[in-house]
Enzyme design. Structure first.
Site, PDB file in Angstrom:
ATOM      1  N   ILE A 267       2.326 -19.021 -43.248  1.00 58.33           N
ATOM      2  CA  ILE A 267       1.649 -18.491 -42.050  1.00 58.33           C
ATOM      3  C   ILE A 267       0.167 -18.198 -42.296  1.00 58.33           C
ATOM      4  CG2 ILE A 267       3.688 -17.537 -40.900  1.00 58.33           C
ATOM      5  CD1 ILE A 267       2.766 -14.726 -41.994  1.00 58.33           C
TER       6      ILE A 267
ATOM      7  N   GLU B 246       6.741 -10.555 -46.231  1.00 63.74           N
ATOM      8  CA  GLU B 246       7.404 -10.015 -47.413  1.00 63.74           C
ATOM      9  C   GLU B 246       8.009  -8.710 -46.929  1.00 63.74           C
ATOM     10  OE1 GLU B 246       7.955 -11.161 -50.377  1.00 63.74           O
ATOM     11  OE2 GLU B 246       6.861 -13.032 -50.078  1.00 63.74           O
TER      12      GLU B 246
ATOM     13  N   ASP C 239       9.701   0.547 -38.109  1.00 67.16           N
ATOM     14  CA  ASP C 239       9.484   2.003 -37.949  1.00 67.16           C
ATOM     15  C   ASP C 239       8.849   2.607 -39.206  1.00 67.16           C
ATOM     16  OD1 ASP C 239      11.701   1.794 -39.658  1.00 67.16           O
ATOM     17  OD2 ASP C 239      12.972   3.151 -38.518  1.00 67.16           O
ATOM     18  N   GLU C 240       8.860   1.843 -40.313  1.00 70.60           N
ATOM     19  CA  GLU C 240       8.323   2.399 -41.563  1.00 70.60           C
ATOM     20  C   GLU C 240       6.815   2.648 -41.481  1.00 70.60           C
ATOM     21  OE1 GLU C 240       9.983   0.715 -45.160  1.00 70.60           O
ATOM     22  OE2 GLU C 240      11.778   0.069 -44.109  1.00 70.60           O
TER      23      GLU C 240
ATOM     24  N   TYR D 111       4.622  -1.915 -48.815  1.00 71.79           N
ATOM     25  CA  TYR D 111       5.211  -2.710 -47.720  1.00 71.79           C
ATOM     26  C   TYR D 111       4.796  -2.146 -46.366  1.00 71.79           C
ATOM     27  CZ  TYR D 111       8.710  -3.942 -44.187  1.00 71.79           C
ATOM     28  OH  TYR D 111       9.324  -4.333 -43.010  1.00 71.79           O
ATOM     29  N   SER D 112       5.051  -0.846 -46.151  1.00 66.30           N
ATOM     30  CA  SER D 112       4.781  -0.297 -44.816  1.00 66.30           C
ATOM     31  C   SER D 112       3.286  -0.266 -44.532  1.00 66.30           C
ATOM     32  CB  SER D 112       5.430   1.077 -44.637  1.00 66.30           C
ATOM     33  OG  SER D 112       5.049   1.963 -45.651  1.00 66.30           O
TER      34      SER D 112
ATOM     35  N   LYS E  93       2.429  -3.658 -43.294  1.00 71.26           N
ATOM     36  CA  LYS E  93       2.919  -3.863 -41.920  1.00 71.26           C
ATOM     37  C   LYS E  93       2.035  -3.082 -40.935  1.00 71.26           C
ATOM     38  CE  LYS E  93       6.167  -5.852 -40.689  1.00 71.26           C
ATOM     39  NZ  LYS E  93       6.308  -7.284 -40.284  1.00 71.26           N
TER      40      LYS E  93
ATOM     41  N   ASP F 278      15.251   7.296 -58.737  1.00 72.17           N
ATOM     42  CA  ASP F 278      14.816   7.166 -57.346  1.00 72.17           C
ATOM     43  C   ASP F 278      13.678   6.151 -57.218  1.00 72.17           C
ATOM     44  OD1 ASP F 278      14.953   7.698 -54.699  1.00 72.17           O
ATOM     45  OD2 ASP F 278      14.234   9.765 -54.812  1.00 72.17           O
TER      46      ASP F 278
ATOM     47  N   GLY G 297       7.980   7.080 -54.307  1.00 73.67           N
ATOM     48  CA  GLY G 297       7.519   7.357 -52.938  1.00 73.67           C
ATOM     49  C   GLY G 297       8.586   7.119 -51.891  1.00 73.67           C
TER      50      GLY G 297
END
Ligand code: NAD
Ligand code: TYD
Length: 372
Positions: A60, A84, A140-141, A164-165, A168, A308, A311
């Site tokens: 893209i 991604e 929504d992230e 990632y968020s 986005k 965990d 973040g």
């Protein structure tokens, strides 16, 4: 109607392609997908026998890939699923996420602007062909993380916390900028966590199903108290279809169905559902990697609490009031049904799982989870 569906060989994009083919007769769909580790042509191979669907391999980000599609097919609606999409991978390689998710989105917008523009109005803004639209599939992230109460509305400020968020959110902002600066007809949809068939087994639900069937431990990050708001993928597809047809140009729509679950509860429910389905249909037992009639080992002792995620967002929860009141959307699949349908699909489609996990997946799994 001619659609360009980017990322149409991935989880939600492929489900959307199948949804369109099932529900509309007189359409042409072009899928543009670069077939990364998450994209699999096998997912849409049967659909490709239908002449309404055409596949183009390409990135893209590249105008050389996107421009010829507009020239050749006269795209009217562009739905951008290509991205991604995995938070854990974004922690390891943030740059790729910025390149694909932000620069890729900008190239798609630029290409669409070039081919959709018809001239200029008296104020110098481009004018566009009738009925064209660019829809950005977001998440929504981008709103960040909630405490114990509250919901994300379309007015919630963007506050992304993972690479990632953040990528986005960056993509959403460039879509908004094209909407304002060039008056491009755009919509943004922000959906909660999807589940359903063709979900790549690096994400929680399909990974847990796969590990149970292999008799492996089930990795739960932290203490398992993080909350996600789960939506059956077909309900997401239906919402996108509605926003394309009826969404007000320039608007953002949140998509989610008030279905918050703690991760640990999802894992426990998946264990018990897998066991029930295996008991119900002996044929399913053939997919187990551990032989023998006795499946009492499929129990919560498989759960393993692991380090965990860095973040790790605590809670996501969508307020879908706007799309419900303005467009009449509502989720049709109750979670209790959707999870059974999903697990049944995985039990019946192990060939697909093997196909998509035959390459890079093994390496990824070892790097992420060690030899568990
Ligand atoms: P996915 O990772 O399963 O699929 C992504 C697809 O995009 C793959 O087919 C991949 O090959 C393709 N792709 C990646 N980079 C590309 C590039 N540079 N050029 C062309 N194709 C490329 O993702 P998904 O879960 O189907 O998510 C689809 C979209 O929905 C994403 O934009 C994601 O951010 C968004 N979203 C996902 C969820 C979810 O729960 N999965 C929730 C909300 C929003
Ligand atoms: P995931 O499916 O990766 O979606 P997202 O991070 O976009 O919400 O993860 C869903 C939740 O499950 C998230 O809180 C992280 C957690 N998780 C685990 O506990 N173990 C795992 O192996 C994975 C992949 C996720």
């Amino acid at each position: 109607m001619t659609y360009l569906v980017t990322g149409g060989a991935g989880f939600i994009g492929a489900n959307f392609v199948k949804y369109l083919l099932k529900n509309y007769r007189d359409i042409q769909i072009i899928v543009l997908d670069d077939l990364t580790y998450a994209g699999n042509l096998g997912t849409i191979k049967d659909d490709l026998k239908d002449e309404r669907l055409i596949f183009v391999k390409g990135n893209i980000k590249d105008a050389e890939a996107t421009c010829p599609i507009f020239e050749k097919y006269g795209v009217q609606w562009l739905v951008n699923f290509a991205a991604e999409s995995h938070v854990d991978r974004s922690i390891e390689n943030p740059q790729l996420f910025l390149e694909t998710n932000i620069l890729g989105t900008q190239n798609l917008l630029e290409t669409a602007k070039k081919y959709w523009a018809t001239g200029k109005d008296k104020n110098g803004y481009p004018t566009y062909k009738d009925g064209v639209k660019y829809l950005q599939v977001s998440t929504d992230e981008v709103y960040g993380s909630l405490g114990e109460t509250g919901f994300f509305t379309e007015k919630t400020p963007l506050d992304p916390r993972s690479p990632y968020s953040a990528s986005k959110a960056g993509a959403d902002l460039i879509v908004k900028a094209y909407g304002e600066t060039y008056k491009m007809p755009v919509n943004i949809t922000r959906c909660s966590n999807n589940y359903g068939p063709y979900h790549f087994p690096e994400k929680l639900i399909p990974l847990i199903i796969k590990n149970i069937l292999e008799g492996k431990q089930l990795p739960v990050y932290g203490n398992g108290s993080n909350i996600r708001d789960w939506l059956y993928v077909e309900d997401h597809c239906k919402a996108i279809d509605l926003v394309l047809a009826k969404g007000k140009v320039g608007e953002v729509y949140n998509i989610g169905g008030h279905n918050e679950k703690k991760n640990i509860d999802i894992v426990k429910l998946t264990i018990s559902t897998v066991r029930n389905l295996l008991e119900e249909n002996k044929e399913y037992k053939k997919v187990l990697k551990r032989s023998g009639e006795d499946i009492s080992w499929i129990n919560e002792s498989l759960i393993s609490y692991v380090k965990d995620r860095l973040g790790h967002d605590q809670r996501y929860a969508i307020d879908p009031t706007k799309i419900t009141t303005e467009l009449g959307w509502y989720p049709e699949t109750r979670f209790e049904e959707g999870i059974v349908k999903t697990i049944r699909w995985y039990l019946e489609n192990q060939d697909w799982v093997e196909e998509v996990t035959s390459g890079d997946y093994q390496h990824y799994y070892r790097q992420m989870y060690g030899n568990r």
